[in-house]
Design a protein around this motif. Structure first.
Motif, PDB file in Angstrom:
ATOM      1  N   ILE A 325       0.707  -1.174  -0.187  1.00  0.00           N
ATOM      2  CA  ILE A 325      -0.059  -0.021   0.004  1.00  0.00           C
ATOM      3  C   ILE A 325       0.854   1.264   0.056  1.00  0.00           C
ATOM      4  CG2 ILE A 325      -1.677   1.298   1.522  1.00  0.00           C
ATOM      5  CD1 ILE A 325      -2.949  -1.376   2.375  1.00  0.00           C
ATOM      6  N   LEU A 328       2.426   1.769  -3.247  1.00  0.00           N
ATOM      7  CA  LEU A 328       1.511   2.494  -4.296  1.00  0.00           C
ATOM      8  C   LEU A 328       1.437   3.825  -4.121  1.00  0.00           C
ATOM      9  CD1 LEU A 328      -1.426  -0.218  -4.076  1.00  0.00           C
ATOM     10  CD2 LEU A 328       0.009   0.323  -6.099  1.00  0.00           C
ATOM     11  N   ARG A 329       1.713   4.386  -2.995  1.00  0.00           N
ATOM     12  CA  ARG A 329       1.768   5.852  -2.889  1.00  0.00           C
ATOM     13  C   ARG A 329       2.956   6.377  -3.198  1.00  0.00           C
ATOM     14  NH1 ARG A 329      -0.626   4.570   3.234  1.00  0.00           N
ATOM     15  NH2 ARG A 329      -2.693   4.378   2.600  1.00  0.00           N
ATOM     16  N   LYS A 332       2.992   6.829  -7.028  1.00  0.00           N
ATOM     17  CA  LYS A 332       2.309   7.792  -7.558  1.00  0.00           C
ATOM     18  C   LYS A 332       3.258   9.085  -7.293  1.00  0.00           C
ATOM     19  CE  LYS A 332      -1.453  10.708  -6.533  1.00  0.00           C
ATOM     20  NZ  LYS A 332      -1.751  11.566  -5.290  1.00  0.00           N
ATOM     21  N   ILE A 337       1.728   7.551 -11.329  1.00  0.00           N
ATOM     22  CA  ILE A 337       0.920   6.468 -12.035  1.00  0.00           C
ATOM     23  C   ILE A 337       0.167   6.032 -10.544  1.00  0.00           C
ATOM     24  CG2 ILE A 337       1.242   3.927 -12.181  1.00  0.00           C
ATOM     25  CD1 ILE A 337       1.590   5.187 -14.694  1.00  0.00           C
ATOM     26  N   MET A 338      -1.326   6.029 -11.101  1.00  0.00           N
ATOM     27  CA  MET A 338      -2.068   5.408 -10.281  1.00  0.00           C
ATOM     28  C   MET A 338      -2.843   4.294 -10.637  1.00  0.00           C
ATOM     29  SD  MET A 338      -4.032   8.616  -7.941  1.00  0.00           S
ATOM     30  CE  MET A 338      -4.966   9.438  -9.103  1.00  0.00           C
ATOM     31  N   PHE A 339      -2.889   3.350  -9.884  1.00  0.00           N
ATOM     32  CA  PHE A 339      -3.457   1.995 -10.335  1.00  0.00           C
ATOM     33  C   PHE A 339      -5.257   2.093 -10.221  1.00  0.00           C
ATOM     34  CE2 PHE A 339       0.746   0.888 -10.014  1.00  0.00           C
ATOM     35  CZ  PHE A 339       0.799  -0.563 -10.733  1.00  0.00           C
ATOM     36  N   ILE A 341      -7.943   0.074  -9.114  1.00  0.00           N
ATOM     37  CA  ILE A 341      -8.230  -1.011  -8.123  1.00  0.00           C
ATOM     38  C   ILE A 341      -9.431  -1.374  -7.874  1.00  0.00           C
ATOM     39  CG2 ILE A 341      -7.703  -1.498  -5.457  1.00  0.00           C
ATOM     40  CD1 ILE A 341      -5.804   0.848  -5.629  1.00  0.00           C
ATOM     41  N   THR A 343     -12.011  -4.413  -6.341  1.00  0.00           N
ATOM     42  CA  THR A 343     -12.055  -5.586  -5.143  1.00  0.00           C
ATOM     43  C   THR A 343     -12.949  -6.614  -6.016  1.00  0.00           C
ATOM     44  OG1 THR A 343     -14.011  -4.525  -4.230  1.00  0.00           O
ATOM     45  CG2 THR A 343     -11.857  -4.621  -3.004  1.00  0.00           C
TER      46      THR A 343
ATOM     47  N   PRO B 116     -15.198  -1.457   0.469  1.00  0.00           N
ATOM     48  CA  PRO B 116     -14.222  -0.261   0.808  1.00  0.00           C
ATOM     49  C   PRO B 116     -13.735   0.417  -0.419  1.00  0.00           C
ATOM     50  CG  PRO B 116     -13.390  -2.552   1.257  1.00  0.00           C
ATOM     51  CD  PRO B 116     -14.637  -2.547   1.079  1.00  0.00           C
ATOM     52  N   LEU B 118     -10.744   0.893  -1.914  1.00  0.00           N
ATOM     53  CA  LEU B 118      -9.507   0.894  -1.856  1.00  0.00           C
ATOM     54  C   LEU B 118      -8.769   2.033  -2.505  1.00  0.00           C
ATOM     55  CD1 LEU B 118      -8.977  -2.754  -2.643  1.00  0.00           C
ATOM     56  CD2 LEU B 118      -8.778  -1.796  -0.444  1.00  0.00           C
ATOM     57  N   ARG B 119      -9.148   2.609  -3.635  1.00  0.00           N
ATOM     58  CA  ARG B 119      -8.373   3.796  -4.419  1.00  0.00           C
ATOM     59  C   ARG B 119      -8.325   5.130  -3.104  1.00  0.00           C
ATOM     60  NH1 ARG B 119      -7.267   4.737 -10.034  1.00  0.00           N
ATOM     61  NH2 ARG B 119      -7.188   6.693 -10.408  1.00  0.00           N
ATOM     62  N   ILE B 122      -5.877   4.212  -0.271  1.00  0.00           N
ATOM     63  CA  ILE B 122      -4.738   4.261  -0.653  1.00  0.00           C
ATOM     64  C   ILE B 122      -4.220   5.573  -1.044  1.00  0.00           C
ATOM     65  CG2 ILE B 122      -2.689   3.557  -2.369  1.00  0.00           C
ATOM     66  CD1 ILE B 122      -4.653   0.878  -2.402  1.00  0.00           C
ATOM     67  N   TYR B 123      -4.702   6.208  -2.204  1.00  0.00           N
ATOM     68  CA  TYR B 123      -4.199   7.441  -2.621  1.00  0.00           C
ATOM     69  C   TYR B 123      -4.896   8.569  -1.933  1.00  0.00           C
ATOM     70  CZ  TYR B 123      -2.583   4.565  -6.491  1.00  0.00           C
ATOM     71  OH  TYR B 123      -1.697   3.718  -7.160  1.00  0.00           O
TER      72      TYR B 123
END
Lengths: 373, 131
Positions: A325, A328-329, A332, A337-339, A341, A343, B116, B118-119, B122-123
Motif C-alpha cells: 500500500i 503504491l503511494r 504515485k 502512476i495511479m492504479f 483498483i 475488489t 471499501p 481501496l483507491r 490508498i491514494y
C-alpha cells in the motif's frame, strides 16, 4: 535519469529502501529527514548504511550526503551501471533485504549485473534467498526478463547472528518490459520445499519434512521437500534450521511461505516438528489469500507493471500488504502512476479470500543506460 | 294433519302433531324406518307454505329486512374489507415496480458504502477531486 527533477522530501526511517530504489529508477533526488531523530540511538542503522553503500556500488555518479548524526540523508541518483560486484551485507538483516532492492534495479543496468552478496541467507524477518529464488525469478520472467545468465544461487548458507552465507545473483538487462495480464491464478498443481539445517543434526531437516508433509498430504499428492544440509565452510557461522515452501499453480503462479528457527541465544528453542507444521499452515494461509503474485512480491510486480511499455497491465492480487500500500503511494509520487483498483470477492466460487484486480498503463520506461549494439 | 296446522300457525302444535303422526305411522308401519321418515318430510313440506301466512309472514319479512340490512352491512363491510385486501394485495404485488430507479440508486449507494473504496484508502481524498 540524469535529468534534474525537483527532489522529493520525506520524514522518518520507514520505507527507506523503497524511496531509494524508486529515486534511482525515476532519477529524482530524495531527501529524507528525521531518521530516528528521537531514538536513543539516532540516525541510520548499519543495515541501512550497507544498503546505501550497495546503491553506490551499482550506480555511477550518485551523490550521497548524510549529516553527522545520520538523521538526514540526501540522495541524488546516478546512472545504473552494474557489472561484476561484491557486497558484504549487514548481518542485522537478511540478504533478502538487499536482494529485493536489486531485483527492482537489476534489469535496468548498463551492464548485466553479477553480484556476490555475503551475509545472512535465511532469517526470520526478510524473505529468504530460497523464497526469492523460487518466486521472484519466475515473476521477472513473466515480464520478459530472461536469459542464460539469469540466476540466483546459494553458495553458502548463513544464519543469524553470525551470518557467513554467500549467494551469487546475475541478471540480464532489458531495454523494455513486456506488459502482463495475470488475472487467473489457476489451481495448485504441486508443492515444493526446502528444509535446510546448518551446524545442527542433519536429522532436523528430516523431522521438519515429516511434520510439514503431515499437514499438506491431505490436500495434494504432488509434494516434494528437499533437504539441504550444508557442512564445513558452506554452513556459515551460526547454527539453525528452517523450511521454505512454494506452491505452484497450473498457470505458473508461485505462492510461498517460510519459517526459520530462532537465532542462537535468542528466544526459546524451536522444535523442528512445530516449525514444519506451522510453516505448512502458513502456506495454506498464503494459498487462501491467493492471487497471481505471492504477497512478498506484490510490490515488485506493481513496479514492473508501472515501468512497462505504454500498454495495459493487469494483475490479480490477494489482500494488499501494508508494504504494498505504501509502495503504491510512492509509485504515485515518483512516477505519477495511479492504479485502478477493483475488489473481486470470491465468495461463491470458494477460492479463498477477497482479491484485488490492479490495472495500470505503463509509463513506457526504457533502459537508457543500456548500450545499443 | 293439514287442517290443524292451518288453524294455529304455531310451530309447537304442528310439531306435536307431526311427532304424534310420526309415532303412529312408525307404530303402524313398524319395521321400515325409511318410509316413515319420507312421510314426515312430505308432511313438513305440505305444512310449510301454510305456515308462512298471517303474522308469521310479517315477522319473517321483518326478520328478512333485518337480516338483509345486516347482510347489507356485512356485505358493505365485506366489500370494504375485500377492497382493502385487494388494494393491499395489489400494492404488494406491484410494490417492487414502484420507484425502481430510486431503489436502484439506493442499492448502488449501499453497495458503494459496503465495499471499501481501496483507491481512496490508498491514494487519499485527492483522487476524488481528480475524478
Amino acid at each position: 535519469m540524469a535529468t534534474q527533477a525537483h527532489s522529493l522530501s520525506y520524514a522518518g526511517c520507514n520505507f527507506l529502501r523503497q524511496r531509494l530504489v524508486l529515486s534511482t529508477l525515476s532519477g529524482r533526488p530524495v531527501k529524507i529527514r528525521k531518521i530516528r531523530a528521537r531514538d536513543d540511538n539516532p540516525g541510520l542503522r548499519d543495515f541501512e548504511a550497507s544498503f546505501i553503500r550497495l546503491l553506490d556500488k551499482i550506480t555511477n555518479g550518485s551523490r550521497i550526503e548524510i549529516n553527522q548524526t545520520g538523521t538526514t540523508l540526501y540522495y541524488q541518483p546516478g546512472l545504473l551501471y552494474g557489472g561484476s560486484l561484491e557486497h558484504d551485507c549487514s548481518v542485522l538483516r537478511g540478504i533478502g533485504y538487499y536482494l529485493e532492492g536489486l531485483l527492482c534495479l537489476a534489469p535496468f543496468m548498463k551492464h548485466p549485473l553479477k553480484i556476490v552478496l555475503r551475509g545472512v541467507t535465511n532469517d526470520q524477518v526478510d524473505p529468504s534467498v530460497d523464497v526469492l529464488k523460487a518466486t521472484a525469478l519466475p515473476l521477472l520472467k513473466q515480464f520478459g526478463i530472461d536469459g542464460e545468465s539469469f540466476e540466483l544461487k546459494i553458495l553458502r548458507r548463513g544464519m543469524p547472528p553470525g551470518g557467513g552465507g554467500e549467494v551469487i545473483f546475475s541478471c540480464p538487462v532489458k531495454k523494455a518490459l513486456k506488459p502482463i495480464q495475470l488475472t487467473d491464478p489457476g489451481k495448485i498443481k504441486r508443492i515444493r520445499g526446502m528444509a535446510y539445517s546448518v551446524r545442527v543434526s542433519p536429522q532436523m531437516a528430516n523431522r521438519i519434512v515429516d511434520s510439514a508433509r503431515g499437514v499438506l498430504n491431505k490436500f495434494i499428492p504432488d509434494i516434494y521437500i528437499y533437504t539441504d544440509h550444508m557442512k564445513g565452510i558452506s554452513s556459515g557461522k551460526s547454527p539453525g534450521f528452517g523450511l521454505s515452501l512454494v506452491a505452484e499453480t497450473t498457470n505458473g503462479t508461485f505462492l510461498s511461505a517460510e519459517l526459520a528457527s530462532n537465532p542462537q541465544g535468542q528466544g526459546a528453542a524451536v522444535l523442528p516438528e512445530d516449525l514444519g507444521r506451522n510453516c505448512a499452515r502458513l502456506l495454506l494461509e498464503e494459498i487462501y489469500r491467493g492471487g497471481c503474485v505471492d504477497s512478498t512480491n506484490q510490490s515488485l510486480a506493481l513496479l514492473l507493471m508501472t515501468l512497462g511499455q505504454q500498454d495495459v497491465s493487469k494483475v490479480l492480487l490477494g489482500p494488499l500488504s501494508p508494504y504494498t500500500i505504501e509502495f503504491l503511494r510512492h509509485l504515485k509520487s515518483f512516477f505519477q502512476i495511479m492504479f485502478k483498483i477493483e475488489t473481486k470477492s470470491c465468495g461463491e466460487e470458494l477460492k479463498g479470500g477477497d482479491k484485488v484486480l490492479m490495472t495500470c498503463v505503463g509509463i513506457g520506461f526504457s533502459n537508457l543506460s543500456k548500450t545499443l549494439k | 294433519a293439514a287442517l290443524t296446522t292451518s288453524d294455529s300457525g304455531h310451530c309447537t302444535a304442528e310439531e306435536a302433531f307431526a311427532s304424534e303422526d310420526a309415532s303412529e305411522e312408525s307404530s303402524l308401519l313398524s319395521s321400515e324406518e325409511e318410509d316413515s321418515e319420507n312421510g314426515g318430510d312430505i308432511r313438513e313440506e305440505l305444512t310449510k307454505p301454510l305456515q308462512v301466512s298471517s303474522g308469521q309472514k310479517l315477522k319473517s319479512e321483518n326478520l328478512i329486512d333485518e337480516t338483509s340490512d345486516i347482510e347489507d352491512l356485512l356485505k358493505e363491510e365485506d366489500d370494504y374489507k375485500e377492497e382493502n385486501n385487494y388494494s393491499i394485495e395489489t400494492s404488494g404485488a406491484l410494490k417492487w415496480k414502484e420507484d425502481l430507479s430510486r431503489k436502484a440508486a439506493e442499492a448502488f449507494l449501499r453497495q458503494q458504502q459496503a465495499t471499501p473504496n481501496l483507491r481512496k484508502l490508498i491514494y487519499g481524498a485527492v483522487t476524488q477531486d481528480n475524478e
